[in-house]
Design a protein around this motif. Structure first.
Motif, PDB file in Angstrom:
ATOM      1  N   LYS A 135     -16.409  15.325 -22.417  1.00  0.00           N
ATOM      2  CA  LYS A 135     -15.880  15.759 -21.111  1.00  0.00           C
ATOM      3  C   LYS A 135     -16.562  17.043 -20.643  1.00  0.00           C
ATOM      4  CE  LYS A 135     -11.908  13.333 -20.004  1.00  0.00           C
ATOM      5  NZ  LYS A 135     -10.493  13.106 -20.154  1.00  0.00           N
ATOM      6  N   LEU A 136     -16.774  17.972 -21.572  1.00  0.00           N
ATOM      7  CA  LEU A 136     -17.493  19.206 -21.228  1.00  0.00           C
ATOM      8  C   LEU A 136     -18.841  18.890 -20.574  1.00  0.00           C
ATOM      9  CD1 LEU A 136     -17.185  21.683 -24.265  1.00  0.00           C
ATOM     10  CD2 LEU A 136     -16.551  22.164 -21.903  1.00  0.00           C
ATOM     11  N   LEU A 137     -19.478  17.819 -21.081  1.00  0.00           N
ATOM     12  CA  LEU A 137     -20.817  17.456 -20.609  1.00  0.00           C
ATOM     13  C   LEU A 137     -20.783  16.513 -19.395  1.00  0.00           C
ATOM     14  CD1 LEU A 137     -22.425  16.975 -24.122  1.00  0.00           C
ATOM     15  CD2 LEU A 137     -22.966  18.793 -22.502  1.00  0.00           C
ATOM     16  N   GLY A 138     -19.571  16.197 -18.935  1.00  0.00           N
ATOM     17  CA  GLY A 138     -19.472  15.401 -17.715  1.00  0.00           C
ATOM     18  C   GLY A 138     -19.339  13.908 -17.925  1.00  0.00           C
ATOM     19  N   TYR A 139     -18.981  13.492 -19.147  1.00  0.00           N
ATOM     20  CA  TYR A 139     -18.809  12.064 -19.441  1.00  0.00           C
ATOM     21  C   TYR A 139     -17.327  11.751 -19.582  1.00  0.00           C
ATOM     22  CZ  TYR A 139     -23.800  12.254 -20.502  1.00  0.00           C
ATOM     23  OH  TYR A 139     -25.158  12.434 -20.423  1.00  0.00           O
ATOM     24  N   LYS A 140     -16.946  10.500 -19.294  1.00  0.00           N
ATOM     25  CA  LYS A 140     -15.532  10.111 -19.374  1.00  0.00           C
ATOM     26  C   LYS A 140     -15.023  10.162 -20.799  1.00  0.00           C
ATOM     27  CE  LYS A 140     -15.349   6.975 -15.404  1.00  0.00           C
ATOM     28  NZ  LYS A 140     -15.180   5.549 -15.003  1.00  0.00           N
ATOM     29  N   THR A 141     -15.823   9.651 -21.733  1.00  0.00           N
ATOM     30  CA  THR A 141     -15.418   9.588 -23.146  1.00  0.00           C
ATOM     31  C   THR A 141     -16.657   9.769 -24.023  1.00  0.00           C
ATOM     32  OG1 THR A 141     -15.858   7.215 -23.412  1.00  0.00           O
ATOM     33  CG2 THR A 141     -13.658   7.827 -22.606  1.00  0.00           C
ATOM     34  N   ALA A 200     -17.762   7.571 -26.010  1.00  0.00           N
ATOM     35  CA  ALA A 200     -18.533   6.318 -25.926  1.00  0.00           C
ATOM     36  C   ALA A 200     -19.449   6.314 -24.706  1.00  0.00           C
ATOM     37  CB  ALA A 200     -17.592   5.118 -25.895  1.00  0.00           C
ATOM     38  N   HIS A 201     -18.966   6.813 -23.574  1.00  0.00           N
ATOM     39  CA  HIS A 201     -19.824   6.893 -22.385  1.00  0.00           C
ATOM     40  C   HIS A 201     -21.038   7.783 -22.671  1.00  0.00           C
ATOM     41  CE1 HIS A 201     -16.186   5.397 -20.333  1.00  0.00           C
ATOM     42  NE2 HIS A 201     -17.025   4.952 -19.411  1.00  0.00           N
ATOM     43  N   PHE A 202     -20.783   8.889 -23.383  1.00  0.00           N
ATOM     44  CA  PHE A 202     -21.870   9.813 -23.750  1.00  0.00           C
ATOM     45  C   PHE A 202     -22.883   9.125 -24.669  1.00  0.00           C
ATOM     46  CE2 PHE A 202     -23.369  12.709 -27.133  1.00  0.00           C
ATOM     47  CZ  PHE A 202     -24.159  13.566 -26.375  1.00  0.00           C
ATOM     48  N   VAL A 203     -22.383   8.482 -25.715  1.00  0.00           N
ATOM     49  CA  VAL A 203     -23.265   7.845 -26.708  1.00  0.00           C
ATOM     50  C   VAL A 203     -24.066   6.707 -26.078  1.00  0.00           C
ATOM     51  CG1 VAL A 203     -23.261   6.379 -28.791  1.00  0.00           C
ATOM     52  CG2 VAL A 203     -21.880   8.462 -28.731  1.00  0.00           C
ATOM     53  N   LEU A 204     -23.396   5.858 -25.299  1.00  0.00           N
ATOM     54  CA  LEU A 204     -24.009   4.610 -24.835  1.00  0.00           C
ATOM     55  C   LEU A 204     -25.034   4.813 -23.724  1.00  0.00           C
ATOM     56  CD1 LEU A 204     -20.814   2.430 -25.073  1.00  0.00           C
ATOM     57  CD2 LEU A 204     -22.850   2.187 -26.484  1.00  0.00           C
ATOM     58  N   GLU A 205     -25.058   6.006 -23.155  1.00  0.00           N
ATOM     59  CA  GLU A 205     -26.118   6.309 -22.195  1.00  0.00           C
ATOM     60  C   GLU A 205     -27.499   6.176 -22.852  1.00  0.00           C
ATOM     61  OE1 GLU A 205     -26.574   9.855 -19.054  1.00  0.00           O
ATOM     62  OE2 GLU A 205     -26.994  10.493 -21.112  1.00  0.00           O
ATOM     63  N   GLU A 206     -27.527   6.402 -24.170  1.00  0.00           N
ATOM     64  CA  GLU A 206     -28.781   6.335 -24.931  1.00  0.00           C
ATOM     65  C   GLU A 206     -28.821   5.103 -25.833  1.00  0.00           C
ATOM     66  OE1 GLU A 206     -31.302   9.697 -25.254  1.00  0.00           O
ATOM     67  OE2 GLU A 206     -30.885   8.600 -23.422  1.00  0.00           O
ATOM     68  N   ARG A 207     -28.277   4.006 -25.367  1.00  0.00           N
ATOM     69  CA  ARG A 207     -28.274   2.752 -26.118  1.00  0.00           C
ATOM     70  C   ARG A 207     -28.691   1.601 -25.200  1.00  0.00           C
ATOM     71  NH1 ARG A 207     -27.577   6.203 -29.466  1.00  0.00           N
ATOM     72  NH2 ARG A 207     -25.945   6.322 -31.050  1.00  0.00           N
ATOM     73  N   MET A 208     -29.103   0.494 -25.800  1.00  0.00           N
ATOM     74  CA  MET A 208     -29.421  -0.682 -24.995  1.00  0.00           C
ATOM     75  C   MET A 208     -28.201  -1.149 -24.206  1.00  0.00           C
ATOM     76  SD  MET A 208     -31.776  -2.987 -27.567  1.00  0.00           S
ATOM     77  CE  MET A 208     -32.422  -4.145 -26.353  1.00  0.00           C
ATOM     78  N   ALA A 209     -27.013  -1.026 -24.808  1.00  0.00           N
ATOM     79  CA  ALA A 209     -25.792  -1.554 -24.173  1.00  0.00           C
ATOM     80  C   ALA A 209     -25.352  -0.746 -22.951  1.00  0.00           C
ATOM     81  CB  ALA A 209     -24.657  -1.607 -25.192  1.00  0.00           C
ATOM     82  N   GLN A 210     -25.678   0.533 -22.919  1.00  0.00           N
ATOM     83  CA  GLN A 210     -25.513   1.419 -21.753  1.00  0.00           C
ATOM     84  C   GLN A 210     -24.090   1.883 -21.433  1.00  0.00           C
ATOM     85  OE1 GLN A 210     -27.711  -1.127 -18.968  1.00  0.00           O
ATOM     86  NE2 GLN A 210     -29.382   0.366 -19.000  1.00  0.00           N
ATOM     87  N   SER A 211     -23.058   1.044 -21.594  1.00  0.00           N
ATOM     88  CA  SER A 211     -21.709   1.484 -21.214  1.00  0.00           C
ATOM     89  C   SER A 211     -20.652   0.793 -22.073  1.00  0.00           C
ATOM     90  CB  SER A 211     -21.443   1.150 -19.752  1.00  0.00           C
ATOM     91  OG  SER A 211     -21.246  -0.253 -19.604  1.00  0.00           O
ATOM     92  N   PRO A 212     -19.456   1.440 -22.211  1.00  0.00           N
ATOM     93  CA  PRO A 212     -18.363   0.803 -22.965  1.00  0.00           C
ATOM     94  C   PRO A 212     -17.965  -0.553 -22.384  1.00  0.00           C
ATOM     95  CG  PRO A 212     -17.861   3.115 -22.585  1.00  0.00           C
ATOM     96  CD  PRO A 212     -19.095   2.805 -21.792  1.00  0.00           C
ATOM     97  N   ASP A 213     -17.997  -0.674 -21.051  1.00  0.00           N
ATOM     98  CA  ASP A 213     -17.639  -1.962 -20.427  1.00  0.00           C
ATOM     99  C   ASP A 213     -18.576  -3.067 -20.885  1.00  0.00           C
ATOM    100  OD1 ASP A 213     -15.544  -0.837 -19.115  1.00  0.00           O
ATOM    101  OD2 ASP A 213     -16.553  -0.656 -17.176  1.00  0.00           O
ATOM    102  N   LYS A 214     -19.872  -2.742 -20.942  1.00  0.00           N
ATOM    103  CA  LYS A 214     -20.855  -3.748 -21.345  1.00  0.00           C
ATOM    104  C   LYS A 214     -20.654  -4.128 -22.820  1.00  0.00           C
ATOM    105  CE  LYS A 214     -25.676  -4.992 -20.653  1.00  0.00           C
ATOM    106  NZ  LYS A 214     -26.998  -4.576 -20.194  1.00  0.00           N
TER     107      LYS A 214
END
Length: 677
Positions: free
Chosen positions: A271-277, A279-293
């Motif tokens: 949240k400090l870095l501007g992400y919802k959770t 998982a949102h932070f981690v998945l920005e740097e993954r093939m899957a991209q988002s928790p929804d995906k």
């Protein structure tokens, strides 16, 4: 003289393990952190116009000596630890976190990085250099470079706390694993156990001071065979409860509060870095991209997996009822009865196959497989220093006798080694003006040790484990990038399992098994009918196993992908999540989260789904090999060039499509698993 301070970064220079003592580590860390700080400060303080070379590349090559010592220390802390090393880890982890934050929160340095990021003409850079630029810039912004001073200070505090909590979590799990002993007093307690498992249990008992008895532990080579073969249902229940209640007993080794703290701090950090959770932070740097995906992906597999899992459980329950009149199948019954059912259906089981899988022969087989696919050879070199007498060291050469890597193989359990199997590097691959620095790669496993009368014989599952870890090792050994931070296994986490899981496929093919599967007494090759039975049984209970993996992935996403998560009761939270995927009743008094080291100690937080994600990739990739021959050199060359050697130099989907010519097809996995009805 401190041997850690004289390690040369010259090409292929292995550590002098035998000269290193625990006393060397802390002074080396202190001195090398100061040295690395000076190198970083020099880059930040430069008055020259910031360029890719004097800022981004310079940062990449700074602190190499510290990286090397960190790799040695933390690898040994996993493979050959003791109380003193764990105490050192608790001291140096905050120092390293603080050093890392000093770099990432250095405004002068970030200003230079941002200037290059904003002004650099991308067309002047190679694709790998472009990736390095993006990754370097993001490493600052994703670690607080754009935050206010007050928020930066909070971020630093969170990172130090998380490093400590993660270490503590792992120490608790290891302590719980090490202290448990199921002491068996008489022959009746051994009903159903194969002779080799009995012999191993007797040796364990002797080593632990129980002569004439047998001891079963929570280490996998002891726990898994007991749960699979023991006819004593009461003891299976007892052991399953012990295994599932690690760090969940309300004592000083309980991990519940640690889990809550880790999750809370990870989400606060995101949240400090501007992400919802988190998982949102981690998945920005993954093939899957988002928790929804990720959840869409897991739900798609669940559609096919859950009906299959229910069919599997019904089949095993009916079999147990018919065989022993069992009224209710419990989790501690599943491995036992499914193994018996497998034997009845396919006339194949671990005890039938194990004589054909002597460890030394399997190692020889995995080496031959690598040679046929990638043209590399493994030459044992006992003169290369090692950290334990059980470790074997090999020089790896290509077809022109060039150095490829140094390879360490560490196969047997011991008190100072954590459970499971993993691949790691003592030094990564990179290129500089002195040449192409080749990597020092290791795989660490926990296979059954040879006894006085029997060599180490692997279950088929352990054979696939060895091939799996060796796939990771190939990713490290065949790396051929310029920058170590993008080399080898330094790829997106949901891509990193592709080489390892792909390699497992060869274990089911006659062409490969014929290279190494031979009876340890007679030398007879594994019979063709056994190979056919292995293949036929490959998708046995795949629905159940799929749901098991999906449940872990969904639990991980629940902990890390839920906005404004407030958890009072760890057990109740987990129970609610797992009930959606459970096909057997949970075991009372057990909890997965409290010993879920992958996500609370290792690097798989918000990433456990990646095992299944990579299975889709590997099933799709192996279909390509099968179409052209499993040892087809031109397909192997493409895989080597675009995946193994390319590392993280470009986005993984680009690399995969260059190898395969198309995006991966999820149906490839469902076809292989027999879940497409």
């Amino acid at each position: 003289m401190n041997p850690l301070l004289t390690i040369s970064n010259s090409l292929n220079n292995p550590p002098a393990f035998s000269k290193i003592t625990n006393d060397h580590f802390k002074p080396a860390f202190e001195q090398l952190i100061e040295k690395a700080k000076a190198e970083i400060d020099k880059i930040g303080a430069s008055e020259a116009q910031p360029t890719f070379e004097n800022t981004i590349e310079a940062l990449e090559f700074a602190g190499k000596d510290l990286d090397r010592v960190s790799a040695i220390f933390f690898n040994l802390n996993s493979a050959e630890t003791n109380d003193e090393m764990q105490a050192i880890a608790r001291e140096v982890s905050p120092m390293l976190t603080e050093f890392s934050n000093d770099i990432l929160l250095n405004e002068q340095l970030f200003k230079r990085v941002k200037t290059v990021y904003d002004q650099q003409n991308r067309e002047d850079l190679s694709p790998e250099a472009q990736t390095l630029l993006d990754k370097t810039y993001k490493s600052f912004t994703r670690n607080g470079a754009l935050l206010s001073d007050e928020k930066k200070a909070r971020l630093r505090k969170i990172d130090v706390e998380l490093a400590q909590l993660s270490l503590e979590f792992g120490e608790h799990v290891l302590a719980e694993t090490n202290k448990y002993e199921l002491v068996l007093e008489n022959e009746a307690d051994l009903a159903g156990l194969p002779d080799q498992i009995k012999e191993q249990a007797a040796e364990t008992a002797e080593n632990k001071g129980y002569p004439g008895k047998w001891v079963i532990t929570l280490e996998y080579p002891s726990y898994v065979p007991f749960m699979t073969y023991s006819a004593r249902r009461d003891l299976r229940e007892k052991l399953a409860k012990a295994f599932g209640s690690k760090a969940f007993k309300g004592d000083d080794l309980d991990n519940r509060e640690i889990v809550k703290q880790i999750v809370k701090l990870r989400n606060e950090r995101a949240k400090l870095l501007g992400y919802k959770t988190h998982a949102h932070f981690v998945l920005e740097e993954r093939m899957a991209q988002s928790p929804d995906k990720v959840m869409d992906f897991l739900s798609e597999l669940e559609k096919y997996g859950k009906p299959g899992a229910r069919r599997d459980v019904e089949e095993v329950a009916a079999f147990a009822q018919k065989l022993d009149g069992l009224e209710k199948l419990e989790k501690w019954d599943f491995a036992y009865y499914s193994e018996k059912l497998k034997k009845e259906k396919y006339n194949v089981d671990d005890e039938l196959l194990k004589p054909y899988f002597q460890l030394e022969h399997v190692v020889e087989g995995v080496f031959k497989t690598a040679e046929k696919l990638f043209g590399i050879r493994f030459i044992e070199n006992p003169s290369i220093d090692r950290y334990h007498k059980d470790v074997t060291v090999y020089e790896v050469k290509d077809e022109n006798d060039n150095d490829v890597a140094t390879f360490y193989a560490d196969f047997f359990p011991r008190a100072g080694k954590r459970a499971g199997a993993w691949m790691t590097s003592y030094a990564g691959q990179y290129k500089d003006e002195s040449g192409n620095h080749r990597p020092l790669v290791s795989i660490v496993c926990n296979f059954t040790k040879p006894s006085k009368t029997t060599p180490s014989l692997l279950t088929f599952n352990e054979v696939t484990t060895l091939f799996h870890e060796f796939g990771h090792a190939l990713h490290g050994m065949l790396a051929n990038g310029t920058y170590e931070s993008l080399s080898g296994t330094s790829v997106y986490w949901d891509f990193v399992e592709l080489p390892s899981q792909l390699m497992e496929n060869w274990c089911y093919e006659k062409e490969c098994l014929d290279l190494f599967a031979r009876h340890y007494k007679t030398g007879e090759k594994i019979p063709q009918e056994y190979i056919e039975r292995i293949k036929e049984s490959a998708s046995f209970m795949e629905g159940y196993q799929t749901m098991r993996q999906l449940s872990f992935g969904m639990l991980d996403m629940a902990w890390h992908g839920t906005e404004n998560l407030e958890v009072e009761n760890v057990a109740a939270f987990e129970s609610d999540i797992m009930s959606k995927t459970d096909v057997l009743a949970p075991i009372e008094g057990t909890n997965m989260s409290c010993s879920f080291s992958h996500i609370f100690q290792g690097g798989y937080s918000a990433g456990y789904y990646s095992y299944k994600w990579a299975e889709v990739l590997d099933a799709d990739a192996f279909e390509y090999f099968k179409e052209h021959g499993i040892f087809n050199r031109s397909i192997a060359d493409k895989f080597k060039e675009h995946v193994l050697s390319a590392g993280g130099s470009e986005h993984p989907m680009k690399l995969y499509k260059r190898f395969r010519g198309q995006e991966p097809d999820v149906k490839a996995l469902l076809r292989r698993a027999g879940l497409l009805q």
